[in-house]
Design a protein around this motif. Structure first.
Motif, PDB file in Angstrom:
ATOM      1  N   LEU A  95       0.821  -1.210   0.000  1.00 12.42           N
ATOM      2  CA  LEU A  95       0.000   0.000   0.000  1.00 12.42           C
ATOM      3  C   LEU A  95       0.856   1.261   0.000  1.00 12.42           C
ATOM      4  N   LYS A  96       2.007   1.222   0.682  1.00 12.55           N
ATOM      5  CA  LYS A  96       2.889   2.385   0.757  1.00 12.55           C
ATOM      6  C   LYS A  96       3.461   2.730  -0.617  1.00 12.55           C
ATOM      7  N   TRP A  97       3.821   1.706  -1.390  1.00 17.66           N
ATOM      8  CA  TRP A  97       4.466   1.931  -2.689  1.00 17.66           C
ATOM      9  C   TRP A  97       3.494   1.885  -3.855  1.00 17.66           C
ATOM     10  N   LEU A  98       2.209   1.709  -3.560  1.00 11.98           N
ATOM     11  CA  LEU A  98       1.226   1.426  -4.599  1.00 11.98           C
ATOM     12  C   LEU A  98       1.207   2.478  -5.707  1.00 11.98           C
ATOM     13  N   ASN A  99       1.090   3.731  -5.337  1.00 11.77           N
ATOM     14  CA  ASN A  99       0.981   4.790  -6.345  1.00 11.77           C
ATOM     15  C   ASN A  99       2.324   5.129  -6.995  1.00 11.77           C
ATOM     16  N   LYS A 100       3.419   4.727  -6.340  1.00 13.70           N
ATOM     17  CA  LYS A 100       4.746   4.996  -6.894  1.00 13.70           C
ATOM     18  C   LYS A 100       5.113   3.990  -7.981  1.00 13.70           C
ATOM     19  N   VAL A 101       4.845   2.710  -7.723  1.00 14.27           N
ATOM     20  CA  VAL A 101       5.303   1.665  -8.649  1.00 14.27           C
ATOM     21  C   VAL A 101       4.177   1.070  -9.488  1.00 14.27           C
ATOM     22  N   GLY A 102       2.912   1.248  -9.052  1.00 12.01           N
ATOM     23  CA  GLY A 102       1.799   0.674  -9.799  1.00 12.01           C
ATOM     24  C   GLY A 102       1.819  -0.843  -9.773  1.00 12.01           C
ATOM     25  N   MET A 103       1.210  -1.469 -10.776  1.00  8.91           N
ATOM     26  CA  MET A 103       1.075  -2.920 -10.820  1.00  8.91           C
ATOM     27  C   MET A 103       2.071  -3.608 -11.751  1.00  8.91           C
ATOM     28  N   TRP A 104       2.746  -2.818 -12.580  1.00 13.83           N
ATOM     29  CA  TRP A 104       3.576  -3.445 -13.606  1.00 13.83           C
ATOM     30  C   TRP A 104       4.767  -4.238 -13.081  1.00 13.83           C
ATOM     31  N   PRO A 105       5.394  -3.881 -11.949  1.00 12.44           N
ATOM     32  CA  PRO A 105       6.442  -4.769 -11.418  1.00 12.44           C
ATOM     33  C   PRO A 105       5.921  -6.175 -11.130  1.00 12.44           C
ATOM     34  N   TYR A 106       4.676  -6.264 -10.655  1.00 15.38           N
ATOM     35  CA  TYR A 106       4.087  -7.573 -10.376  1.00 15.38           C
ATOM     36  C   TYR A 106       3.720  -8.297 -11.673  1.00 15.38           C
ATOM     37  N   VAL A 107       3.318  -7.523 -12.674  1.00 17.67           N
ATOM     38  CA  VAL A 107       3.012  -8.107 -13.982  1.00 17.67           C
ATOM     39  C   VAL A 107       4.271  -8.735 -14.578  1.00 17.67           C
ATOM     40  N   ILE A 108       5.358  -7.998 -14.557  1.00 14.72           N
ATOM     41  CA  ILE A 108       6.627  -8.510 -15.096  1.00 14.72           C
ATOM     42  C   ILE A 108       7.078  -9.740 -14.316  1.00 14.72           C
ATOM     43  N   TYR A 109       6.942  -9.675 -13.000  1.00 10.68           N
ATOM     44  CA  TYR A 109       7.320 -10.825 -12.168  1.00 10.68           C
ATOM     45  C   TYR A 109       6.504 -12.061 -12.546  1.00 10.68           C
ATOM     46  N   ARG A 110       5.211 -11.884 -12.795  1.00 12.65           N
ATOM     47  CA  ARG A 110       4.351 -13.012 -13.146  1.00 12.65           C
ATOM     48  C   ARG A 110       4.741 -13.606 -14.500  1.00 12.65           C
ATOM     49  N   ILE A 111       5.127 -12.751 -15.427  1.00 12.25           N
ATOM     50  CA  ILE A 111       5.577 -13.247 -16.726  1.00 12.25           C
ATOM     51  C   ILE A 111       6.825 -14.125 -16.546  1.00 12.25           C
ATOM     52  N   VAL A 112       7.756 -13.633 -15.724  1.00 16.28           N
ATOM     53  CA  VAL A 112       8.972 -14.405 -15.451  1.00 16.28           C
ATOM     54  C   VAL A 112       8.626 -15.699 -14.714  1.00 16.28           C
ATOM     55  N   LEU A 113       7.735 -15.613 -13.716  1.00 13.66           N
ATOM     56  CA  LEU A 113       7.341 -16.790 -12.945  1.00 13.66           C
ATOM     57  C   LEU A 113       6.720 -17.856 -13.838  1.00 13.66           C
ATOM     58  N   ALA A 114       5.846 -17.447 -14.755  1.00 11.98           N
ATOM     59  CA  ALA A 114       5.235 -18.399 -15.679  1.00 11.98           C
ATOM     60  C   ALA A 114       6.311 -19.096 -16.512  1.00 11.98           C
ATOM     61  N   GLY A 115       7.318 -18.335 -16.940  1.00 10.80           N
ATOM     62  CA  GLY A 115       8.406 -18.921 -17.704  1.00 10.80           C
ATOM     63  C   GLY A 115       9.213 -19.911 -16.891  1.00 10.80           C
ATOM     64  N   VAL A 116       9.457 -19.589 -15.618  1.00 16.67           N
ATOM     65  CA  VAL A 116      10.210 -20.497 -14.742  1.00 16.67           C
ATOM     66  C   VAL A 116       9.435 -21.795 -14.507  1.00 16.67           C
ATOM     67  N   ILE A 117       8.134 -21.662 -14.219  1.00 13.31           N
ATOM     68  CA  ILE A 117       7.313 -22.857 -13.998  1.00 13.31           C
ATOM     69  C   ILE A 117       7.304 -23.729 -15.250  1.00 13.31           C
ATOM     70  N   TYR A 118       7.170 -23.092 -16.398  1.00 13.58           N
ATOM     71  CA  TYR A 118       7.173 -23.840 -17.659  1.00 13.58           C
ATOM     72  C   TYR A 118       8.498 -24.567 -17.863  1.00 13.58           C
ATOM     73  N   ALA A 119       9.603 -23.873 -17.583  1.00 11.63           N
ATOM     74  CA  ALA A 119      10.923 -24.469 -17.822  1.00 11.63           C
ATOM     75  C   ALA A 119      11.239 -25.584 -16.842  1.00 11.63           C
ATOM     76  N   VAL A 120      10.797 -25.427 -15.588  1.00  8.41           N
ATOM     77  CA  VAL A 120      11.164 -26.378 -14.543  1.00  8.41           C
ATOM     78  C   VAL A 120      10.240 -27.586 -14.492  1.00  8.41           C
ATOM     79  N   LEU A 121       8.935 -27.361 -14.660  1.00 14.21           N
ATOM     80  CA  LEU A 121       7.956 -28.412 -14.398  1.00 14.21           C
ATOM     81  C   LEU A 121       7.335 -29.023 -15.647  1.00 14.21           C
ATOM     82  N   MET A 122       7.558 -28.459 -16.831  1.00 12.53           N
ATOM     83  CA  MET A 122       6.923 -29.007 -18.031  1.00 12.53           C
ATOM     84  C   MET A 122       7.966 -29.675 -18.928  1.00 12.53           C
TER      85      MET A 122
END
Length: 265
Positions: A238-265
């Motif tokens: 909540l403290k950083w919400l208006n400063k960073v927005g949601m896109w850092p989490y979006v980018i993280y999720r894209i990377v996470l999906a790639g890691v899950i795909y590479a490791v578990l599929m």
């Protein structure tokens, strides 16, 4: 479960429960990476209780005011103060509660597939980014109505599918409905309280009616660490919400999906 495993999973659950990055995706990926066995229903109960206490404590003034005004509104048969918000939280919980009762077996047995988690992690992450990019988000908590509660509640029900992220999809729905980032996030966190209560009740019933032997040291470590990490995550989100927005989490999720795909599929 050893001490390190309980500590790590408790911290991970507390961190990911309220950030829009999917706790289920992390809790499925982590045992696969380390070769750990399932942590068990007793540990699941402990981290649910820990995160519940964290969100209630952090929003204690809101929770007290909403509960008080909700009860007064019922007794007087008219909306008083934040009584409307109390009803919206009830309305928003119903879809997930009904979906959980109807689809729990399918969710546990069929929708935990790696392919599903990769898709939901990526798709709902990109959807969050799109919602955050849209302009004209000006609605605050006092401007919400029962239709908003229904739509955000339906979004919360979708989060029963692993990888979706409960906080992520409810914040996404709020942003699409024109809420400010803070409003969408606060409504999402408040909406977490009744659904975590229901989830904890289900886990408690499962522990009480089965022959499960609870690892009490793991229970305590998981509960305490998830509580401390969750309350920290909520505060800084909540403290950083208006400063960073949601896109850092979006980018993280894209990377996470790639890691899950590479490791578990």
């Amino acid at each position: 479960m050893d001490v390190f495993q309980a500590l790590f999973l408790g911290l991970l659950q507390g961190l990911t429960e309220f950030l829009p990055i999917s706790s289920s995706a992390h809790l499925i990926l982590t045992p696969a990476l380390f070769g750990w066995t399932d942590q068990g229903v007793g540990f699941d109960l402990s981290v649910h209780v820990g995160t519940l206490l964290a969100v209630v404590l952090y929003f204690r003034r809101d929770v007290f005011g909403i509960a008080r005004d909700g009860l007064i509104s019922v007794s007087r048969r008219k909306i008083v103060g934040q009584g409307a918000l109390a009803w919206y939280l009830v309305i928003g919980t119903i879809p997930a509660g009904l979906a959980g009762l109807a689809l729990l077996d399918m969710i546990d047995n069929e929708l935990r597939a790696v392919e599903v988690i990769v898709f939901t992690t990526l798709f709902f992450g990109l959807l969050l980014g799109l919602a955050d990019w849209l302009p004209k988000r000006q609605r605050t908590l006092d401007k919400l109505n029962w239709k908003d509660a229904v739509l955000v509640g339906i979004a919360q029900a979708m989060a029963l599918v692993p990888g979706t992220s409960r906080s992520g999809v409810t914040i996404t729905a709020g942003l699409f409905l024109g809420m400010t980032r803070e409003t969408a996030s606060r409504f999402s966190f408040l909406l977490a309280i009744p659904i975590i209560v229901l989830a904890s009740a289900v886990k408690l019933l499962e522990v009480a009616t089965s022959d499960v032997i609870v690892d009490w040291s793991g229970f305590l470590i998981g509960g305490v660490t998830s509580f401390l990490m969750a309350i920290t995550a909520i505060h800084f989100f909540l403290k950083w919400l208006n400063k960073v927005g949601m896109w850092p989490y979006v980018i993280y999720r894209i990377v996470l999906a790639g890691v899950i795909y590479a490791v578990l599929m």
